[in-house]
Design a protein around this motif. Structure first.
Motif, mmCIF file in Angstrom:
data_model
loop_
_atom_site.group_PDB
_atom_site.id
_atom_site.type_symbol
_atom_site.label_atom_id
_atom_site.label_comp_id
_atom_site.label_asym_id
_atom_site.label_seq_id
_atom_site.Cartn_x
_atom_site.Cartn_y
_atom_site.Cartn_z
ATOM 1 N N ASP A 1 0.795 -1.237 0.000
ATOM 2 C CA ASP A 1 0.000 0.000 0.000
ATOM 3 C C ASP A 1 0.823 1.280 0.000
ATOM 4 O OD1 ASP A 1 -2.022 -1.640 2.497
ATOM 5 O OD2 ASP A 1 -2.219 -1.701 0.302
ATOM 6 N N GLY A 2 2.123 1.152 0.152
ATOM 7 C CA GLY A 2 2.941 2.355 0.228
ATOM 8 C C GLY A 2 3.317 2.684 1.661
ATOM 9 N N ALA A 3 4.400 3.473 1.786
ATOM 10 C CA ALA A 3 4.976 3.740 3.102
ATOM 11 C C ALA A 3 4.037 4.524 4.000
ATOM 12 C CB ALA A 3 6.296 4.482 2.959
ATOM 13 N N ASN A 4 3.362 5.521 3.435
ATOM 14 C CA ASN A 4 2.537 6.389 4.278
ATOM 15 C C ASN A 4 1.358 5.651 4.864
ATOM 16 O OD1 ASN A 4 4.250 8.473 3.865
ATOM 17 N ND2 ASN A 4 3.103 9.322 2.126
ATOM 18 N N ARG A 5 0.670 4.868 4.027
ATOM 19 C CA ARG A 5 -0.512 4.129 4.508
ATOM 20 C C ARG A 5 -0.080 3.084 5.548
ATOM 21 N NH1 ARG A 5 -5.198 4.365 0.998
ATOM 22 N NH2 ARG A 5 -5.831 2.337 1.848
ATOM 23 N N ALA A 6 1.095 2.492 5.251
ATOM 24 C CA ALA A 6 1.599 1.501 6.209
ATOM 25 C C ALA A 6 1.934 2.159 7.541
ATOM 26 C CB ALA A 6 2.836 0.818 5.639
#
Lengths: 906, 102
Positions: free
Chosen positions: A41-46
């Motif tokens: 999901d990508g770094a930010n969502r994680a």
């Protein structure tokens, strides 16, 4: 803010929040999922997902649950074993030992001493009385055959004629045999004689034991025939020492008294059947030569149970046989009963009563109970300490630790202490047991039987260690579990309420009772026990009052049955011949003899009466040791006659026979009265006829004193011995100025030359007779002394702990009284008067007990006993003083507390 | 002892994945078989509570997945746990007995 750095910070936060192994695992799982989400999901969502966990209630619920779990785990002792015991308990136990060094030292010493004495007693009983198995092939099937007189309850040893009948008729016992011990002089190539005990045994004895010879053969039935050539089977030690381990020893001869039997066999190392024997000659025992029940018909009979037969069956057959013999010989056999017994019991005095085993068990139980007394003292000390920990215990209860868990931990603490003490105690006990064995093999058993029985080697075995383990557990239970149960009882909850006030448990009357019992029992038992030990020590450790540096002492005895010596010519016995021979010996400046020598040989005690001197009181009597002396004894030994005269040559035949008394007898019995000319006689038991009167003709110094007992000596009187020619045994005393020790071997050679049958027992310089641990009595005395000292130390510590805790209990009451304006001196006086009353009551109970013991049991056990008034006063003062001293500290602290604090309590 | 829905599911997952019933595996099993997505803390707090009630027990076992790291804590049902689980199943069956959707 860059995404990759956030998880590290968050991860650290989570790891701080979620503790323990499960927390770490949960953190691992979240980090792994974070990595997966970042990839998907990508770094930010994680990061958002990850950080969101900080706000989730279940994260915090987990944090709380993990903390609760960790605390519970700690309180419950970490990883628990099957018994609910953990390594942590052991660590805590060790920590408590280090934290309370005084308690550890006192309790450890007491426990170690008790366990050491327990090991010594149990090992001794195990060796001799607890039906040890014979270490022989099928040893359990080897039995003794004997006769018991039902009228007297005694064992009848004059069993030669019955043995002949048993050998012919018994079917349930095979290889029926017999043996008797005879003393002989084993004479070496250099002419020195060594007294040995020879087993005269039937050839069947070797078949019963079932151990093949190392060399040569066993005895045979043909050897038992009168007129057969004399033969001997020798033990391994004799083979090594006398024949240098010669493999061709069979056919050589060994001189035993006047006889030189041929060696026909050598038995392996350790073989000593039937008792403790190393020399075996054939038993030539013809019933026709002996009258029925003649004293010469004494011996032991044995056999092996036939296959498939039990001892009960054999016993039943024996009963039938002896009933038949009773019908044939009612005059001698009316009350005799034939029995088949355990082999070992026959030689340990347990054969005439089936209740013997029960008696031993009772004695051991009694000893165990006595040994447990110090454990109770330790329990009191631990209890006082546990009471101070009542707050901690109550808190643990409240946090979920069960009563069982808390008690288990206290038990483990006690077990750590008793375990360490047991290591020291078992080591000391086994050493003492070994020492006792050595001493007994030298003295008691040699004289009684010819040595320690060969099966008596089990005292150091698993049974004794199991007993020691049992004592250790008992110590831990008494000193750990009992205080633990008390501390976690119903009152534990109320203790929690008083936690903040530092109070422990309220004990009231129980505590007072404990104090009285503790002080009373110590004051009552310690002085008589110390007195007993001191008295025994006085007998065992004595210092002569005359010069002994150049004196050599030896025991002489004629064999009871001269081995073929026949009638002696003339009137002189070998003892007279030997003395005359020694008087001519160069280097010997004095020769004398006696029936014994104080401090060297066993000395009996007689009840005596002196004319014109009243008996002490109703039923009481004066006691004194007595000894027969050669007329020239005092002159030869340079012992001064203080008043009157020494013995003359004609004194033994005098009418009345004169006696000489020692200084102590005069002081104790006669006081200021003049002893000379007074008459003295021995009075036996109450109904017995008194002995003849003797006239006191002289007073002599004490001969020996006890340096450990203020120089006190025993009361003694001395009789004149007849000329040595008529004596069958005597103690020989030689004055050898050059070197008495070196003359010992020369004395043995001279003795053999005078008469090879004359038995020469111990030979030693008189100065050697005060070696430490010289007699079994020394070991016993040492044990009693250590026990008495440790009990005294422990009792003092216990009373101090009891009193200290007792006053601490009253802290609130004292504080309130102070707050209400009571005069501190009056308060203090109140505290001390109560303590003094408790201690004083205990002291009075103890003194009454001590007086009772001093009047009843002690005089029976200690002849010449002087009441240990000094020791009694010291012990009573010590106990009361220690108790009052222990009261002072807590009382002062209680007076110092703030009134407001006192009122807050409760 | 009455068991909550999540407790029953978790215990069944423990029984299904034994002897490798450690937290993540149990969570995976709940998701894969029951279709129940629960958070990591939820799984672990449930396990801790079940352990406190004596329904499951745990022990440390070394990791064998080549990843390394500290040993895992693996859970298994205790006899009490099995009894509670079977009791819950029986109670549910009894409740369903005779029930017909109108």
């Amino acid at each position: 803010m860059s995404a990759p750095s956030a998880p590290r910070l968050l991860a650290a936060l989570f790891r701080r929040l979620l503790r323990g192994d499960l927390g770490a695992e949960a953190c691992d799982a979240m980090e792994r999922e974070h990595r997966e989400r970042r990839a998907r999901d990508g770094a930010n969502r994680a990061w958002l997902w990850y950080a969101g966990h900080l706000l989730r209630p279940d994260t915090w619920r987990l944090a709380v649950a993990l903390r609760r779990r960790a605390r519970s785990s700690r309180l419950r002792g970490g990883r628990l074993g099957a018994a609910g015991v953990s390594v942590l308990d052991v660590k805590l136990g060790l920590r408590m030992l280090v934290k309370n060094p005084a308690l550890t030292a006192v309790s450890g010493l007491a426990t170690a001493t008790s366990i050491a004495l327990g090991v010594l007693c149990f090992g001794f009983f195990q060796d001799f009385f607890l039906r040890p198995e014979l270490p022989l092939p099928e040893g359990e099937r080897i039995v003794s055959l004997g006769l018991v007189n039902d009228a007297t309850g005694r064992t009848e040893r004059r069993l030669l004629h019955d043995f002949v009948a048993w050998r012919a008729e018994l079917e349930s016992v095979e290889d029926v045999g017999a043996w008797r011990a005879v003393s002989r002089n084993m004479i070496g190539a250099d002419g020195t004689a060594e007294p040995v005990v020879v087993a005269e045994m039937t050839a069947s004895g070797f078949r019963v034991a079932g151990v093949p010879p190392l060399l040569g053969r066993w005895l045979r039935e043909a050897d038992e025939v009168e007129g057969a050539p004399p033969v001997v089977v020798i033990g391994h030690d004799v083979w090594q020492t006398r024949f240098g381990g010669d493999p061709e020893v069979t056919g050589r001869t060994l001189q035993l008294g006047r006889v030189r039997p041929e060696v026909v066999g050598v038995m392996p190392r350790g073989y000593a059947f039937p008792l403790s024997n190393a020399l075996w000659t054939p038993l030539r025992w013809d019933a026709a030569d002996h009258e029925l029940m003649a004293s010469s018909a004494r011996g032991y009979a044995f056999g092996r149970l036939a296959p498939g037969t039990t001892r009960a069956q054999a016993d039943a057959e024996m009963a039938v046989l002896t009933r038949r013999r009773a019908a044939e010989h009612p005059e001698t056999h009316e009350h005799l009963r034939g029995v088949v017994m355990s082999y070992t019991d026959t030689h340990t005095g347990m054969d005439n009563a089936s209740a013997g085993g029960v008696l031993v068990t009772l004695v051991l139980t009694f000893i165990t109970l006595i040994l447990a007394v110090p454990f109770v003292n330790v329990a009191i000390l631990v209890y006082a300490r546990t009471a101070r920990r009542a707050g901690e215990i109550a808190l643990r209860n409240a946090l979920g630790a069960s009563r069982r868990r808390v008690v288990t931990q206290l038990f483990m603490e006690a077990l750590v202490l008793s375990g360490l003490a047991a290591v020291a105690g078992v080591t000391l006990g086994l050493w003492a047991l070994e020492r006792l064995h050595v001493l007994m093999s030298v003295e008691v058993m040699n004289q009684a039987f010819g040595g320690v029985p060969f099966w008596a080697r089990q005292g150091r075995g698993p049974a004794t260690l199991a007993y020691a383990l049992g004592l250790t557990l008992l110590a831990a239970v008494v000193s750990g579990v009992v205080p633990g149960l008390r501390a976690t009882g119903k009152r534990a909850q109320s203790n929690l309420a008083r936690l903040s006030h530092g109070n422990g448990m309220r004990l009231g009357a129980v505590w007072t009772l404990l104090i009285v019992v503790q002080v009373g029992s110590t004051v009552a038992f310690v002085p008589p026990a110390a007195s007993l030990a001191w008295s025994l020590l006085g007998d065992a450790v004595t210092l002569p009052t005359f010069a002994t540096e150049d004196l050599l002492v030896a025991g002489l005895a004629l064999p009871p049955e001269p081995d073929g010596a026949g009638e002696r010519e003339g009137t002189s016995t070998p003892i007279g011949d030997l003395l005359r021979r020694l008087e001519e010996e160069r280097g010997v400046t004095g020769v004398t003899y006696a029936s014994g020598l104080p401090g060297v040989t066993f000395e009996g005690s007689s009840r005596i009466e002196i004319e014109g001197v009243p008996m002490p009181e109703e039923g009481g009597s004066h006691r004194a040791g007595s000894m027969g002396l050669a007329p020239d004894f005092f002159g030869t030994l340079d012992v001064p006659i203080l008043s009157g005269r020494a013995f003359h040559r004609g004194d033994p035949e005098g009418q009345p026979v004169p006696v000489i008394v020692n200084r102590t007898l005069v002081r104790r019995i006669l006081g200021d009265r003049n002893p000379l000319g007074r008459r003295l006689r021995v009075v036996g038991p109450r109904d017995a006829e008194p002995g003849p009167w003797h006239e006191i003709v002289g007073v002599v110094d004490d001969l020996t004193t006890n340096p450990l007992n203020g120089g006190r000596a025993r009361s003694r009187f001395f009789r004149p011995l007849p000329a040595p020619d008529s004596l069958s045994r005597a103690t020989l005393v030689l004055r050898v100025p050059s070197s008495p020790g070196d003359f010992a071997s020369r004395l043995r050679r001279i003795t053999t030359a005078v008469d090879p049958t004359l038995g020469l027992g111990f030979v030693m310089p008189v100065t050697d007779t005060n070696d430490p641990f010289r007699t079994p009595m020394h070991v016993v005395v040492l044990g009693i002394m250590i026990a008495v000292l440790s009990v005294l130390l422990l009792a003092t510590a216990s009373v101090s702990a009891l009193m200290s805790f007792n006053v601490t209990q009253r802290r609130r009451e004292i504080g309130i009284r102070s707050a209400l304006g009571a005069d501190p001196r009056r308060v203090l006086a109140g505290i001390f008067s109560r303590s003094a009353a408790q201690l004083g009551l205990g002291g009075l109970v103890g003194i009454a007990g001590a007086v009772f013991l001093e009047r009843t049991f002690v005089p029976e056990m200690i002849p010449d006993h002087q009441p240990a008034v000094g020791v009694l006063l010291v012990v009573a003062t010590l106990m009361v003083g220690a108790g009052l001293l222990a009261t002072a500290g807590p009382a002062r602290r209680a007076l110092g507390i703030e009134p407001s604090e006192a009122l807050r309590e409760g | 002892m009455s068991l909550g829905d999540l407790q029953q599911m978790t215990m069944l997952a423990v029984a299904r994945v034994a002897p490798e019933a450690w937290g993540a595996a149990i969570r995976d099993e709940l998701a894969a078989v029951a279709g129940r997505e629960v958070s990591v803390p939820t799984v672990y707090v449930t396990l801790v509570r079940l352990e406190e009630q004596g329904l499951v027990t745990s022990s440390e076992v070394p990791r064998e997945d080549g990843v390394g790291g500290p040993p895992r804590r693996v859970f298994e049902l205790t006899p009490d746990g099995w009894e509670a689980l079977e009791g819950a199943r029986t109670a549910m069956r009894r409740m369903w007995r005779g029930v017909v959707r109108p």
